[in-house]
Design an enzyme around this catalytic site. Sequence first.
Site, PDB file in Angstrom:
ATOM      1  N   GLY A 109      24.111  37.611  41.274  1.00 51.92           N
ATOM      2  CA  GLY A 109      24.726  37.757  39.968  1.00 51.92           C
ATOM      3  C   GLY A 109      23.853  38.622  39.079  1.00 51.92           C
ATOM      4  O   GLY A 109      22.709  38.964  39.436  1.00 51.92           O
TER       5      GLY A 109
ATOM      6  N   ASP B  79      34.923  42.412  40.587  1.00 53.99           N
ATOM      7  CA  ASP B  79      33.831  41.429  40.685  1.00 53.99           C
ATOM      8  C   ASP B  79      32.480  42.119  40.663  1.00 53.99           C
ATOM      9  O   ASP B  79      32.160  42.907  41.554  1.00 53.99           O
ATOM     10  CB  ASP B  79      34.007  40.649  41.998  1.00 53.99           C
TER      11      ASP B  79
ATOM     12  N   GLY C  71      25.820  39.735  46.600  1.00 55.46           N
ATOM     13  CA  GLY C  71      24.637  38.962  46.972  1.00 55.46           C
ATOM     14  C   GLY C  71      23.960  38.300  45.790  1.00 55.46           C
ATOM     15  O   GLY C  71      23.349  37.254  45.937  1.00 55.46           O
TER      16      GLY C  71
ATOM     17  N   MET D 290      31.568  35.620  51.415  1.00 51.19           N
ATOM     18  CA  MET D 290      30.622  36.660  51.838  1.00 51.19           C
ATOM     19  C   MET D 290      29.970  36.125  53.101  1.00 51.19           C
ATOM     20  O   MET D 290      28.802  35.685  53.120  1.00 51.19           O
ATOM     21  CB  MET D 290      29.610  36.935  50.710  1.00 51.19           C
TER      22      MET D 290
ATOM     23  N   GLY E 185      30.297  36.233  36.102  1.00 52.34           N
ATOM     24  CA  GLY E 185      29.296  35.191  36.249  1.00 52.34           C
ATOM     25  C   GLY E 185      28.469  35.079  34.990  1.00 52.34           C
ATOM     26  O   GLY E 185      28.746  34.271  34.089  1.00 52.34           O
TER      27      GLY E 185
ATOM     28  N   MET F  61      34.549  45.163  44.666  1.00 52.73           N
ATOM     29  CA  MET F  61      33.181  44.821  44.264  1.00 52.73           C
ATOM     30  C   MET F  61      32.615  45.967  43.429  1.00 52.73           C
ATOM     31  O   MET F  61      32.561  47.111  43.889  1.00 52.73           O
ATOM     32  CB  MET F  61      32.292  44.599  45.498  1.00 52.73           C
TER      33      MET F  61
ATOM     34  N   HIS G  22      35.536  33.309  47.458  1.00 55.27           N
ATOM     35  CA  HIS G  22      35.106  34.643  47.894  1.00 55.27           C
ATOM     36  C   HIS G  22      34.105  34.459  49.026  1.00 55.27           C
ATOM     37  O   HIS G  22      32.958  34.065  48.773  1.00 55.27           O
ATOM     38  CB  HIS G  22      34.491  35.359  46.676  1.00 55.27           C
TER      39      HIS G  22
ATOM     40  N   ASP H 147      31.604  31.700  44.985  1.00 57.51           N
ATOM     41  CA  ASP H 147      30.946  32.706  45.820  1.00 57.51           C
ATOM     42  C   ASP H 147      30.245  32.038  46.993  1.00 57.51           C
ATOM     43  O   ASP H 147      29.187  31.418  46.831  1.00 57.51           O
ATOM     44  CB  ASP H 147      29.919  33.482  44.991  1.00 57.51           C
TER      45      ASP H 147
ATOM     46  N   SER I 224      32.627  32.904  37.667  1.00 49.21           N
ATOM     47  CA  SER I 224      31.969  32.682  38.952  1.00 49.21           C
ATOM     48  C   SER I 224      30.925  31.583  38.828  1.00 49.21           C
ATOM     49  O   SER I 224      29.966  31.709  38.056  1.00 49.21           O
ATOM     50  CB  SER I 224      31.288  33.969  39.417  1.00 49.21           C
TER      51      SER I 224
ATOM     52  N   MET J  66      28.130  32.405  50.156  1.00 45.90           N
ATOM     53  CA  MET J  66      27.201  33.374  50.756  1.00 45.90           C
ATOM     54  C   MET J  66      26.513  32.729  51.950  1.00 45.90           C
ATOM     55  O   MET J  66      26.084  31.570  51.875  1.00 45.90           O
ATOM     56  CB  MET J  66      26.157  33.803  49.725  1.00 45.90           C
TER      57      MET J  66
ATOM     58  N   HIS K  57      36.075  30.971  40.373  1.00 45.39           N
ATOM     59  CA  HIS K  57      35.612  31.819  41.477  1.00 45.39           C
ATOM     60  C   HIS K  57      34.394  31.173  42.148  1.00 45.39           C
ATOM     61  O   HIS K  57      33.411  30.844  41.484  1.00 45.39           O
ATOM     62  CB  HIS K  57      35.242  33.184  40.896  1.00 45.39           C
TER      63      HIS K  57
HETATM   64  C1  DX5 Z   1      28.281  38.886  43.644  1.00 44.75           C
HETATM   65  C2  DX5 Z   1      29.349  37.841  43.447  1.00 44.75           C
HETATM   66  C3  DX5 Z   1      29.889  37.808  42.077  1.00 44.75           C
HETATM   67  C4  DX5 Z   1      28.874  37.438  41.055  1.00 44.75           C
HETATM   68  C5  DX5 Z   1      29.206  38.111  39.776  1.00 44.75           C
HETATM   69  O1  DX5 Z   1      27.885  38.898  44.969  1.00 44.75           O
HETATM   70  O2  DX5 Z   1      30.432  38.057  44.331  1.00 44.75           O
HETATM   71  O3  DX5 Z   1      31.042  36.990  41.977  1.00 44.75           O
HETATM   72  O4  DX5 Z   1      28.801  36.067  40.816  1.00 44.75           O
HETATM   73  O5  DX5 Z   1      28.177  37.849  38.874  1.00 44.75           O
HETATM   74  P1  DX5 Z   1      27.973  38.742  37.569  1.00 44.75           P
HETATM   75  O6  DX5 Z   1      29.239  38.679  36.779  1.00 44.75           O
HETATM   76  O7  DX5 Z   1      26.818  38.087  36.908  1.00 44.75           O
HETATM   77  O8  DX5 Z   1      27.692  40.153  38.033  1.00 44.75           O
HETATM   78 ZN    ZN Z   2      32.378  36.939  43.938  1.00 44.43          ZN
END
Ligand code: DX5
Ligand code: ZN
Length: 224
Positions: free
Chosen positions: A146, A177, A144, A70, A199, A139, A68, A37, A10, A39, A35
């Site tokens: 990492g 994820d 939101g 969000m 991530g 999830m 992805h 993200d 990610s 947001m 990936h």
């Molecule tokens: C969270 C994201 C993830 C995030 C994962 O909202 O959708 O993709 O980047 O990060 P890690 O692996 O650090 O939990």
């Molecule tokens: Zn994600």
Amino acid sequence: MSGRPRLAPSLLAADFASLGSETRAMEAAGADLIHVDVMDGHFVPVLTFGPAIVKALRPHTSLPLDVHLMVEPAEPAVEAFAAAGADLITVHIEACPHLDRTLRRIRELGKKAGVALNPGTSESLLEPALGICDLVLVMTVNPGYGGQTFLTDQLRKIRTLRERIDARSLSVDVSVDGGVNPETAPLAIEAGADILVAGAAAFQGGADEYRGNLDRLRSGGRAS
Ligand code: DX5
Ligand code: ZN
């Protein structure tokens, strides 16, 4: 859940000032997808990438861009990300009042369609859409941010979805994820994950460490 899990680093954990080189480094380290993200500052508190970033990344990798969203509402955003070069577009079931239409739209645009479920959302809501999606994103953190802790109570959801997909002989990948690291990756794989998004665990230590980081995620922490 066949063979080697695919890994989707990610970019949320990458150096945002060097997204092109970070993406190239992850491809060189053996990533299977990238990936992204997205947001919106509304569905989740943070703002990250828009379609212009996806477009800018596209020439830097031949790997599929796994976007992805969000974003709420999700459907109006889909077309711009498809045009920008996304290969797979995942929307949140919680952000799609017309999920069936949204998934069909993504496929009409020539892209693979994914559906994400927040930890508090039951997998049974996804049952009608399983036949028209290519990927389910479970999830294992509240989205939101990492670097959060993997919610082990989501393993049951991964297992149930895998069973339902297999029972219907569908070709749907289960992606996991949030909080995936060498300790939690084997749990997700055992429960039926095909794809692991990571991530912090993928990007830690800088580019020289990426290959080792990915190997440890695939092998459950054993040295390689
Ligand atoms: C969270 C994201 C993830 C995030 C994962 O909202 O959708 O993709 O980047 O990060 P890690 O692996 O650090 O939990
Ligand atoms: Zn994600």
